[in-house]
Design an enzyme around this catalytic site. Sequence first.
Site, PDB file in Angstrom:
ATOM      1  N   GLU A   3       0.857  -1.172   0.000  1.00 50.86           N
ATOM      2  CA  GLU A   3       0.000   0.000   0.000  1.00 50.86           C
ATOM      3  C   GLU A   3       0.893   1.222   0.000  1.00 50.86           C
ATOM      4  O   GLU A   3       1.899   1.262   0.716  1.00 50.86           O
ATOM      5  CB  GLU A   3      -0.898  -0.011   1.229  1.00 50.86           C
ATOM      6  CG  GLU A   3      -1.913   1.106   1.230  1.00 50.86           C
ATOM      7  CD  GLU A   3      -2.877   0.979   2.380  1.00 50.86           C
ATOM      8  OE1 GLU A   3      -3.941   0.356   2.195  1.00 50.86           O
ATOM      9  OE2 GLU A   3      -2.543   1.488   3.461  1.00 50.86           O
ATOM     10  N   TYR A  52       7.156   0.084  -8.809  1.00 46.82           N
ATOM     11  CA  TYR A  52       6.239  -1.003  -8.479  1.00 46.82           C
ATOM     12  C   TYR A  52       5.572  -1.550  -9.745  1.00 46.82           C
ATOM     13  O   TYR A  52       5.503  -2.761  -9.954  1.00 46.82           O
ATOM     14  CB  TYR A  52       5.162  -0.546  -7.493  1.00 46.82           C
ATOM     15  CG  TYR A  52       5.678  -0.145  -6.133  1.00 46.82           C
ATOM     16  CD1 TYR A  52       6.670  -0.879  -5.483  1.00 46.82           C
ATOM     17  CD2 TYR A  52       5.166   0.965  -5.478  1.00 46.82           C
ATOM     18  CE1 TYR A  52       7.128  -0.518  -4.232  1.00 46.82           C
ATOM     19  CE2 TYR A  52       5.620   1.337  -4.217  1.00 46.82           C
ATOM     20  CZ  TYR A  52       6.609   0.591  -3.604  1.00 46.82           C
ATOM     21  OH  TYR A  52       7.057   0.953  -2.369  1.00 46.82           O
TER      22      TYR A  52
END
Length: 156
Positions: free
Chosen positions: A112, A123
Site C-alpha cells: 500500500e 512497483y
Amino acid sequence: MVQLTPSDDIDRIMAVMQTAFDPAYGEAWTRAQLDNTLVLGHCSYRLIGADGELPGEAPAAGFTLCRTILDEEELLLFAVAPEWRGRGLGKMLLRQLIDSAPSRGVKRIFLEMRDNNPAESLYRRSGFAPIGRRPNYYRIRGGKAIDAITFAIDMN
C-alpha cells in the site's frame, strides 16, 4: 570480523529510513515500531548494500520489511537511501522479494502506498498492479488527506 546482531541490522534499517522518507508524509517508523513488528515472528527484512549485495558490516543502502501470513505477503516498508537511488538497488530489492516468494510459499504480495509516491513507477515496472484505493487514508502535515493505493502481484 565482527558478528552482527539483529540490533545492528535494525540500526542500519533506521539509518536508511531516517534519510529515505520525506518527513512531510510521516511514513518513517520509530525504532519501537520496528522492534515490535520484528518480534511478531512472521515479519522479515532484507538489506542491500551499495554494491547490490548483502551489506556485511557496511551500512545498508536499502531494505524491505514484510509480513507473511499463510500464502500472502505484505510489503510494509521499502526504502533506498537517497544517495544510492538511481542505481537499480530498489529494482534489485523488489526482484529478490518477488523471485524468492514461491520458496516462502507466498502466492501473492501486496503493498500500500500513498497516491503520488514516486516509487509507483518502480512497483508497476516490477509487475505490481493497482487493486484498490482508500480515499483520504493518509493525513500529512497541515491536515491534508491523500488517498492510499493498494497494489498486488501474483506469483504464477
